[in-house]
Design an enzyme around this catalytic site. Structure first.
Site, short mmCIF file in Angstrom:
data_model
loop_
_atom_site.label_atom_id
_atom_site.label_comp_id
_atom_site.label_asym_id
_atom_site.label_seq_id
_atom_site.Cartn_x
_atom_site.Cartn_y
_atom_site.Cartn_z
N GLU A 44 0.87 -1.16 0.00
CA GLU A 44 0.00 0.00 0.00
C GLU A 44 0.92 1.22 0.00
OE1 GLU A 44 -2.65 0.36 3.37
OE2 GLU A 44 -3.43 2.26 2.60
N ARG A 270 5.53 -12.80 9.78
CA ARG A 270 6.21 -11.56 9.42
C ARG A 270 7.57 -11.49 10.09
NH1 ARG A 270 4.12 -6.63 10.39
NH2 ARG A 270 5.85 -5.86 11.61
N LYS A 280 5.06 0.75 8.99
CA LYS A 280 5.11 2.00 8.22
C LYS A 280 4.51 3.15 9.02
CE LYS A 280 3.29 0.19 4.56
NZ LYS A 280 2.55 0.02 3.29
P1 ATP Z 1 3.07 -1.97 7.82
O1 ATP Z 1 2.30 -2.54 8.97
O2 ATP Z 1 4.51 -1.80 8.09
O3 ATP Z 1 2.45 -0.75 7.24
P2 ATP Z 1 1.73 -3.46 5.88
O4 ATP Z 1 1.51 -4.90 5.94
O5 ATP Z 1 0.58 -2.61 6.22
O6 ATP Z 1 3.01 -3.10 6.72
P3 ATP Z 1 1.75 -3.38 3.07
O7 ATP Z 1 2.17 -2.29 2.16
O8 ATP Z 1 0.32 -3.75 3.11
O9 ATP Z 1 2.27 -2.98 4.50
O10 ATP Z 1 2.64 -4.68 2.84
C1 ATP Z 1 2.92 -5.26 1.61
C2 ATP Z 1 3.30 -6.68 1.84
O11 ATP Z 1 4.42 -6.76 2.71
C3 ATP Z 1 2.17 -7.44 2.49
O12 ATP Z 1 1.99 -8.66 1.77
C4 ATP Z 1 2.65 -7.70 3.88
O13 ATP Z 1 2.17 -8.92 4.36
C5 ATP Z 1 4.17 -7.71 3.72
N1 ATP Z 1 4.82 -7.31 4.96
C6 ATP Z 1 4.60 -6.20 5.69
N2 ATP Z 1 5.33 -6.20 6.82
C7 ATP Z 1 6.05 -7.34 6.82
C8 ATP Z 1 7.00 -7.94 7.72
N3 ATP Z 1 7.37 -7.35 8.86
N4 ATP Z 1 7.53 -9.14 7.38
C9 ATP Z 1 7.18 -9.75 6.24
N5 ATP Z 1 6.30 -9.25 5.35
C10 ATP Z 1 5.73 -8.07 5.62
MG MG Z 2 -1.19 -3.44 5.04
#
Ligand code: ATP
Ligand code: MG
Length: 567
Positions: A44, A270, A280
């Site tokens: 995102e 994760r 993020k």
């Molecule tokens: P954040 O909580 O940091 O904003 P998010 O999951 O909301 O992370 P996205 O942009 O939706 O951020 O993530 C894109 C992809 O990266 C998703 O498939 C998510 O599962 C993966 N991802 C995010 N954080 C991690 C992590 N700590 N380890 C492994 N994969 C991750």
């Molecule tokens: Mg997300």
């Protein structure tokens, strides 16, 4: 470590899939369920990517590459109030820098807004979705809890015609934000809260970076995600464990819509790292509240921060491979990441000498005006890296902490009357320490032994310490920035305000450092080892007058020690 035996070489598992995701993919290809594998990385664009995303990128792109398939980069751009072009550009740059390429397959959930809307109409017509007039608070109240079932909205049974009409008018912009939503009609008593008539569309009068003002109705992640996967022919939709409970909903949409393909969702744990927070939202706070200098601040666990700090992309890929992919949550020691960085840099970085906190040394028996040039190895780990000439003269700089007037036991470096080796040059003996009015040592008077030229003595004597040094007449000045963890404690608290836990000493700036001449005029991104001090990288803040070097990591491998102790 997550996968039991982190030390096993990857080659040993060449024909054995490395993890459960690869096992599933291999089995699906073997059984003919899929002719080729399609994955996607779906960020995102509401912030910059962090090292956790790097794990996901290496997994999705890695699986596609290993099995001869493809991986799409898809922006999950369904919330225009938080998303920006700056983030989109940064994400693309970060994925490329990590060494992956999506080719033609750059997609956006917003590419599918019209199709997603048409499918929503399909669900309404089948009485599987309805327009709800409850407020957000009421919806929450009606949803129930983990232990109590939810209650049906009074609008749940409104007619198909009325819902269709309202949905069209929602799209046309007739209603204000938050006044109505479209919900899937599933089961308000389900044990899985995600199935209690989840919201599919909300009204948001906001301009979208790509679709502009075309929409005032935006799909939720849960509704957009699986359908986007199906449109793109994604076979394995790999995400983190927090989506496990969403999988029944993911499947429900696919089973109730005329989608062109049937993707499946798989969840993995994760990445969590000690001494930092991978979110993020939290990283955005650090940036917007000025706790760091930006998303690419070298202390940030963002990919752009790690890049600026000097971490090589290969090290991040090695790290992803080393930690593996598992279904169980774990926390990886930050030292494991640094270990991977050292491993790459030890092989590739040229060795140089630099003095961070200089102390003047005058070699009283060395002829004034004389200069000798020593050929010093660029990298003892790699003979093909050759040598460079290093000038030696009567006045030198050494590290202030390499001298002690009154040395304790086990301090083998320079002290009055003591002999040490100057790296690749001569043995010198300290005869006298000169002090200023405050009693601070400001200069050492030493003598050298001409017979030890090159750094060894014909009589076989060998000092216990070898120091790095820089010739005063030849040195070039610079600024050096030393870093420590963003959080002093390994487990930043999740309750309370994490900002309170930030390490106040995460950065130390040293000006007046003195570097050997080969370090002058290096472009940003250049990585070298400063002997005995660590690996360093030229920061983009550098100017020709004032080069700036970031310490990437020290030379001390705490993780290897930890690992040996544990095994
Ligand atoms: P954040 O909580 O940091 O904003 P998010 O999951 O909301 O992370 P996205 O942009 O939706 O951020 O993530 C894109 C992809 O990266 C998703 O498939 C998510 O599962 C993966 N991802 C995010 N954080 C991690 C992590 N700590 N380890 C492994 N994969 C991750
Ligand atoms: Mg997300």
């Amino acid at each position: 470590m997550t996968n039991g035996k982190p030390d096993e070489p990857a080659a040993a598992a060449a024909d054995e899939p490395r993890d459960f995701i690869r096992e599933i993919v291999a089995a699906d290809l073997a059984s003919g369920r899929h002719a080729s594998v399609v994955t996607r990385f779906p960020p995102e664009p509401n912030g910059y990517l962090h090292i956790g995303h790097a794990k996901s990128i290496c997994l999705n792109f890695g699986v596609a590459r290993e099995f001869g398939g493809r991986c799409n980069l898809r922006f999950d751009d369904t919330n225009p109030t938080k998303e920006e072009q700056e983030y989109i550009d940064a994400i693309e740059a970060d994925v490329r820098w990590l060494g992956f390429d999506w080719g033609e397959h750059l997609h956006h959930a917003s590419d599918y807004f019209e199709q997603l809307y048409q499918w929503a109409v399909v669900l309404v017509k089948a009485a599987k979705a309805y327009v709800d007039d409850l407020t957000a608070d009421q919806i929450r109240e009606y949803r129930g809890t983990l232990t109590e079932p939810g209650r049906n909205s009074p609008w749940r049974d409104r007619s198909v015609e009325e819902s269709l009409d309202l949905l069209e008018r929602m799209r046309r912009g007739e209603f204000p934000d938050g006044s109505r939503v479209l919900r899937a009609r599933i089961d308000m008593a389900s044990g899985n809260i995600n199935l209690r008539d989840p919201v599919m569309y909300r009204i948001l009068h906001a301009t979208h970076p790509r679709t502009g003002a075309a929409w005032c109705l935006y799909p939720t992640y849960d509704y957009a995600h699986g359908q986007s996967d199906a449109i793109e022919g994604v076979t394995h939709s790999i995400c983190t464990l927090e989506f496990e409970d969403h999988r029944p909903l993911y499947d429900w949409f696919l089973e109730n819509l005329p989608v062109p393909s049937r993707p499946r969702q798989y969840e993995f744990a994760r990445l969590n790292l000690t001494h930092t927070v991978l979110s993020k939202r939290f990283l955005l706070r650090l940036v917007s509240e000025g706790r760091v200098r930006g998303w690419d601040d070298p202390r940030m666990p963002s990919i752009s921060g790690l890049r600026r700090r000097g971490f090589p992309p290969e090290a991040l890929r090695d790290f992803a491979e080393m930690i593996g992919v598992a279904k169980r949550e774990s926390v990886i020691d930050y030292a494991a990441l640094e270990h991977c960085v050292r491993d790459v840099l030890n092989r590739t970085a040229l060795r140089r000498m630099a003095v961070l906190r200089p102390l003047r040394v005058v070699i009283t028996n060395y002829p004034e005006g004389q200069v000798e040039r020593f050929d010093v190895a660029n990298n003892p780990e790699d003979e093909s890296a050759g040598t460079r000439p290093v000038s030696f003269s009567r006045e030198l700089w050494i590290e202030r902490e390499d001298f002690m007037e009154d040395p304790p036991k086990k301090f083998y470096r320079l002290a009055p009357g003591r002999e040490v080796r100057l790296r690749s040059a001569y043995f010198v003996t300290c005869q006298e320490a000169l002090k200023d009015a405050q009693g601070q040592v400001v200069e050492l008077r030493c003598t050298y032994d001409p017979a030890t030229r090159g750094g060894s003595a014909p009589d076989g004597r060998s000092p216990k310490a070898t120091l790095h040094w820089v010739s005063a007449a030849h040195a070039t000045a610079g600024e050096v920035r030393l870093y420590d963890h963003l959080f002093a404690r390994p487990d930043p608290r999740l309750d309370g305000d994490q900002l309170d836990d930030l390490n106040p000493r995460s950065e130390e700036t040293l000006s007046g450092c003195l570097l050997e001449p080969a370090l002058a005029n290096q472009p940003p991104g250049t990585r070298v080892q400063f002997e005995r001090l660590g690996y360093f990288c030229v920061d983009p803040d550098s100017t020709p007058e004032r080069p700036v070097w970031n310490r990437i990591v020290t030379l001390r491998d705490t993780w290897s020690k930890l690992r040996t102790r544990l095994s």
